[in-house]
Design an enzyme around this catalytic site. Structure first.
Site, mmCIF file in Angstrom:
data_model
loop_
_atom_site.group_PDB
_atom_site.id
_atom_site.type_symbol
_atom_site.label_atom_id
_atom_site.label_comp_id
_atom_site.label_asym_id
_atom_site.label_seq_id
_atom_site.Cartn_x
_atom_site.Cartn_y
_atom_site.Cartn_z
ATOM 1 N N PHE A 34 1.621 -0.941 8.366
ATOM 2 C CA PHE A 34 1.833 -0.920 9.807
ATOM 3 C C PHE A 34 1.687 -2.342 10.348
ATOM 4 O O PHE A 34 0.772 -3.069 9.945
ATOM 5 C CB PHE A 34 0.816 -0.015 10.518
ATOM 6 C CG PHE A 34 1.025 1.454 10.282
ATOM 7 C CD1 PHE A 34 1.865 2.193 11.104
ATOM 8 C CD2 PHE A 34 0.380 2.093 9.237
ATOM 9 C CE1 PHE A 34 2.057 3.561 10.887
ATOM 10 C CE2 PHE A 34 0.560 3.448 9.016
ATOM 11 C CZ PHE A 34 1.409 4.184 9.840
ATOM 12 N N GLU A 82 0.831 -1.199 0.000
ATOM 13 C CA GLU A 82 0.000 0.000 0.000
ATOM 14 C C GLU A 82 0.873 1.260 0.000
ATOM 15 O O GLU A 82 1.727 1.420 0.878
ATOM 16 C CB GLU A 82 -0.901 0.001 1.236
ATOM 17 C CG GLU A 82 -1.855 -1.183 1.278
ATOM 18 C CD GLU A 82 -2.409 -1.428 2.675
ATOM 19 O OE1 GLU A 82 -2.440 -0.466 3.466
ATOM 20 O OE2 GLU A 82 -2.786 -2.575 2.967
ATOM 21 N N LEU A 102 -5.803 -2.045 -0.836
ATOM 22 C CA LEU A 102 -5.689 -1.972 0.618
ATOM 23 C C LEU A 102 -6.215 -3.288 1.193
ATOM 24 O O LEU A 102 -7.350 -3.384 1.655
ATOM 25 C CB LEU A 102 -6.485 -0.780 1.145
ATOM 26 C CG LEU A 102 -6.113 -0.238 2.530
ATOM 27 C CD1 LEU A 102 -6.609 1.191 2.683
ATOM 28 C CD2 LEU A 102 -6.657 -1.109 3.641
ATOM 29 N N ALA A 103 -5.376 -4.296 1.150
ATOM 30 C CA ALA A 103 -5.790 -5.641 1.556
ATOM 31 C C ALA A 103 -4.533 -6.448 1.860
ATOM 32 O O ALA A 103 -3.819 -6.854 0.943
ATOM 33 C CB ALA A 103 -6.606 -6.302 0.444
ATOM 34 N N GLU A 104 -4.281 -6.675 3.136
ATOM 35 C CA GLU A 104 -3.015 -7.277 3.541
ATOM 36 C C GLU A 104 -2.896 -8.742 3.120
ATOM 37 O O GLU A 104 -1.808 -9.198 2.737
ATOM 38 C CB GLU A 104 -2.835 -7.138 5.057
ATOM 39 C CG GLU A 104 -2.544 -5.713 5.511
ATOM 40 C CD GLU A 104 -3.765 -4.809 5.532
ATOM 41 O OE1 GLU A 104 -3.593 -3.573 5.629
ATOM 42 O OE2 GLU A 104 -4.901 -5.340 5.438
ATOM 43 N N ILE A 154 -1.246 -6.226 10.181
ATOM 44 C CA ILE A 154 -0.725 -7.445 9.558
ATOM 45 C C ILE A 154 -1.683 -8.621 9.723
ATOM 46 O O ILE A 154 -1.601 -9.613 8.998
ATOM 47 C CB ILE A 154 0.661 -7.794 10.137
ATOM 48 C CG1 ILE A 154 1.474 -8.642 9.150
ATOM 49 C CG2 ILE A 154 0.553 -8.490 11.505
ATOM 50 C CD1 ILE A 154 2.951 -8.769 9.536
ATOM 51 N N PRO A 156 -4.894 -9.362 9.012
ATOM 52 C CA PRO A 156 -5.646 -9.975 7.906
ATOM 53 C C PRO A 156 -4.800 -10.926 7.057
ATOM 54 O O PRO A 156 -5.343 -11.793 6.381
ATOM 55 C CB PRO A 156 -6.110 -8.764 7.077
ATOM 56 C CG PRO A 156 -6.170 -7.651 8.056
ATOM 57 C CD PRO A 156 -5.016 -7.889 8.988
ATOM 58 N N HIS A 192 -1.447 2.011 15.950
ATOM 59 C CA HIS A 192 -0.216 2.365 15.245
ATOM 60 C C HIS A 192 0.987 2.214 16.170
ATOM 61 O O HIS A 192 2.012 2.855 15.973
ATOM 62 C CB HIS A 192 -0.278 3.803 14.708
ATOM 63 C CG HIS A 192 -1.313 4.011 13.654
ATOM 64 N ND1 HIS A 192 -2.633 4.233 13.948
ATOM 65 C CD2 HIS A 192 -1.229 4.009 12.303
ATOM 66 C CE1 HIS A 192 -3.321 4.367 12.825
ATOM 67 N NE2 HIS A 192 -2.499 4.244 11.816
#
Length: 714
Positions: A468, A402, A443-445, A472, A474, A515
């Site tokens: 970040f 991302e 946007l998809a881990e 992690i 997902p 975060h």
């Protein structure tokens, strides 16, 4: 919609005009029928062997045979790539897996080509045939298939890759199959999104037998029909067919494969099949299927239907089909008897292939001298320059995640400064190496890691970024059940050497719960993954280079508080500088107490050690640098030298990695201890937003100092 075709409710075989309609000969139909019967008979034989306790698990492909044989006939073994699921026995037989090899898997034999006795049977894998090792979680293979198909495109675009022509076929396609239950998984939808975005040469087959174990399709899928839901995907060629009708299945698969092979985009065949047997031998379908439902399914049995077609077309008599069945039974029985006698794996092989047997990143090969140049610079700069050097050296490296690109709209590159990640770690890479090698992901881990696995399986070297560490999770299924296990479960036939970079940790005001997380101990509990955690610029460069050049998956943790600190700057150590994994660094010599630490706690421990020195306490500080593997020899030497131990880390106290170190020290070095091992860590709470709360929750130098003083006085 252009590029999309949906057909529903094809006519039955008895209404077809004949074999010539599909361009198939009598021999083709008889071969298809024989493979379908063979698949069913292997299922039946496995059930018999399970009941005799000669195999330990059984799951059948009964009722799916027509669509699967059709798929196998339209694809090319060893040319195309295959990501099947556990019902795909008939497909695997069609493309070259033998009955004997299937029974080897059932008995858990050493020479089972799918896993060497490490996987359940029907978890298909075959290196020579390009069947990539399958796992049990449903749907996870979808994203890996996307990465595999994407690799084909990347090999076509990146012309500087060595031996490029040997690594892909210009017209190859990737076969992916899932049950209708797996279409409820997020990975399935993520895979379709990327397949259509990139117009990938993917052929997806949804084998819809109406049940995910006992859950019917109307409970799984809105409207009960997956092909209707996916028909709006741009460029996706969709066909909905009766998957028990061999001729309809063959036509649909031929069209779907041709569409993908012509590089028009992905295709999806929704095949409505039956499941005449229970989900597996651990299930009893009579508990949730009515007798009427089971009777109706039996009338659609694909083997019975094709037999009727063969006789109606004059291709075979009943007597000929009975002779064929007897021949198949003899073949199955012979294969089963041979497999029962096959050698089992040696107990000594239990831990083989958790990691690469050929490349050891902790060896002296990765211990190379520095050739420092320039002024001391930050960790961000060191990582960025290392990535540039490694990408220049190795054209197989691709970087994605991302926001990692400078600008996805390459036409705007000349008019914008470029993003290059939220911390600017990848800034300039796209400008230097182009959009084929540096690009943004959705946007998809799970998408990022799953695609990386598929690419790495093909010989590319993905260096991906999870923005970040807090996000992690997902991707955890892809990391724990896929990335870490692929080499082991395939008995070293397949591997996925890739690097996952991610920013970790707190000590940044305003980070808050999402975060500021640490959690390296969780990944240390995943055999197969190397876990690296540098504390300064020089180490970051050397360890990242080792991570990229080693042959295992690596989780590379970059503490965001350390990215731009002045105290951990260093001169760039050169384009060949590497640091072996599992080699700790002594940051400070001392004789009274040793502090074992890593990441952001290194500097805090050094400050605490300096303060303790004023009180006459000589403190050694060891920076582990890597968590998996970790340097036990350095720890043991330090404990024997100082006899008093403090372990300091930013992760939470309970089940943090310090607990493992403390337990091992107590177990193996107890006689060398003059005081209990003391741990310093975060409170067992999320990291709060308000600075006054964050400072209490995260360990500070004062906490380390107090622990040093306590063990020194004990």
């Amino acid at each position: 919609m252009k590029g999309t075709a949906v057909t529903n409710g094809p006519s039955t075989q008895s209404e077809r005009t004949g074999a010539e309609a599909a361009g198939l000969t009598r021999d083709d139909f008889l071969a298809a029928y024989r493979t379908m019967v063979l698949s069913r008979r292997i299922d039946d034989k496995e059930i018999q062997l399970k009941n005799q306790s000669l195999i330990y698990f059984q799951i059948s492909g009964a009722g799916h045979e027509a669509i699967l044989v059709a798929a196998g006939m339209t694809l090319k073994a060893g040319h195309d790539w295959f990501y099947p699921y556990y019902r795909d026995r008939a497909l695997c037989l069609t493309i070259g897996v033998t009955p004997y090899e299937m029974f080897l898997a059932g008995v858990g034999a050493k020479d089972d080509p799918s896993s060497g006795g490490r996987q359940m049977p029907s978890h298909w894998g075959h290196k020579r045939l390009n069947i990539v090792s399958q796992s049990s979680p449903t749907g996870t293979q979808a994203l890996q298939a996307i990465g595999c198909a994407e690799a084909s495109q990347l090999f076509n675009k990146i012309t500087t890759i060595e031996r490029r022509s040997e690594l892909f076929q210009p017209d190859e396609v990737v076969y992916l199959s899932v049950g209708e239950g797996a279409t409820s998984e997020g990975e399935f939808w993520e895979s379709l999104n990327t397949a259509c975005l990139e117009r990938l040469p993917l052929v997806c087959v949804v084998e819809d037998n109406g049940y995910a174990i006992s859950v019917p399709v109307e409970v799984q899928t809105a409207g009960g029909d997956i092909s209707k839901l996916v028909s709006s995907f741009p460029g996706l060629f969709v066909q909905s067919i009766d998957g028990t009708d061999f001729l309809a299945s063959y036509r649909a698969m031929a069209d779907a494969v041709a569409y993908a092979r012509a590089r028009k985009g992905p295709s999806l065949v929704h095949a409505k099949v039956i499941r005449p047997y229970s989900h597996s031998l651990s299930d009893d379908e009579k508990l949730y299927k009515t007798p009427d439902e089971r009777t109706a399914e039996a009338k659609r049995d694909p083997i019975v239907r094709l037999a009727a077609f063969l006789k109606a077309e004059g291709f075979a008599t009943q007597a000929e089909l009975e002779t064929l069945a007897r021949e198949v039974d003899a073949e199955v029985n012979t294969a089963a008897e041979q497999a029962k006698k096959a050698e089992k794996p040696s107990p000594d092989s239990a831990t083989l292939y958790v990691y690469s047997p050929d490349v050891d990143p902790s060896s002296d090969v990765f211990d190379t001298p520095a050739a420092a140049t320039g002024k001391p610079d930050t960790m961000v700069a060191a990582i960025n320059r290392t990535l540039k050097d490694e990408m220049a050296r190795n054209s197989r490296i691709v970087v994605f995640g991302e926001d990692v690109a400078d600008c996805s709209r390459e036409s705007s590159l000349e008019r914008v400064p470029g993003k290059g990640g939220v911390f600017k770690v990848t800034h300039g890479l796209q400008r230097m190496f182009g959009g084929a090698r540096v690009f943004n992901s959705p946007l998809a881990e799970a998408n990022i890691v799953g695609r990386g696995i598929g690419m790495a399986t093909r010989g590319l070297k993905p260096v991906v970024e999870i923005q970040f560490f807090d996000y992690i999770w997902p991707a955890m299924m892809q990391m724990r059940d896929e990335m870490s296990m692929l080499r082991y479960r395939s008995n070293n036939a397949f591997s996925c050497p890739m690097v996952i970079r991610t920013a970790i940790g707190g000590y940044l005001r305003g980070g808050a719960p999402y975060h500021s997380q640490s959690g390296e101990s969780i990944f240390a509990h995943c055999p197969g993954i190397r876990v690296v955690f540098p504390s300064n610029a020089r180490d970051a460069a050397g360890l990242l280079r080792t991570a990229i050049r080693c042959d295992d998956p690596v989780l590379f943790l970059e503490h965001k508080h350390l990215y731009r600190q002045t105290y951990n700057k260093g001169e760039y150590p050169g384009a060949d500088f590497m640091i072996p994994f599992g080699k700790a660094a002594v940051r400070r010599e001392g004789s009274k107490v040793v502090v074992i630490t890593w990441g952001a706690l290194v500097q805090r421990s050094l400050l605490a050690a300096q303060q303790a020195e004023k009180d006459g306490i000589s403190v050694m500080v060891i920076d582990l640098r890597t968590i998996a593997p970790f340097d036990w020899d350095a720890i043991a030497a330090a404990v024997k030298h100082t006899n008093r131990v403090v372990i300091a880390h930013e992760d939470q106290l309970t089940c943090g990695f310090g607990a493992e170190l403390a337990a091992r020290i107590a177990d193996q070095l107890f006689e060398h201890l003059d005081a209990p091992v003391r741990r310093v860590a975060a409170l067992d709470a999320p990291v709060a937003y308000a600075p006054v709360l964050e400072e209490v929750i995260l360990p500070q130098s004062a906490h380390v100092l107090k622990a040093i003083q306590d063990v020194a006085r004990y």
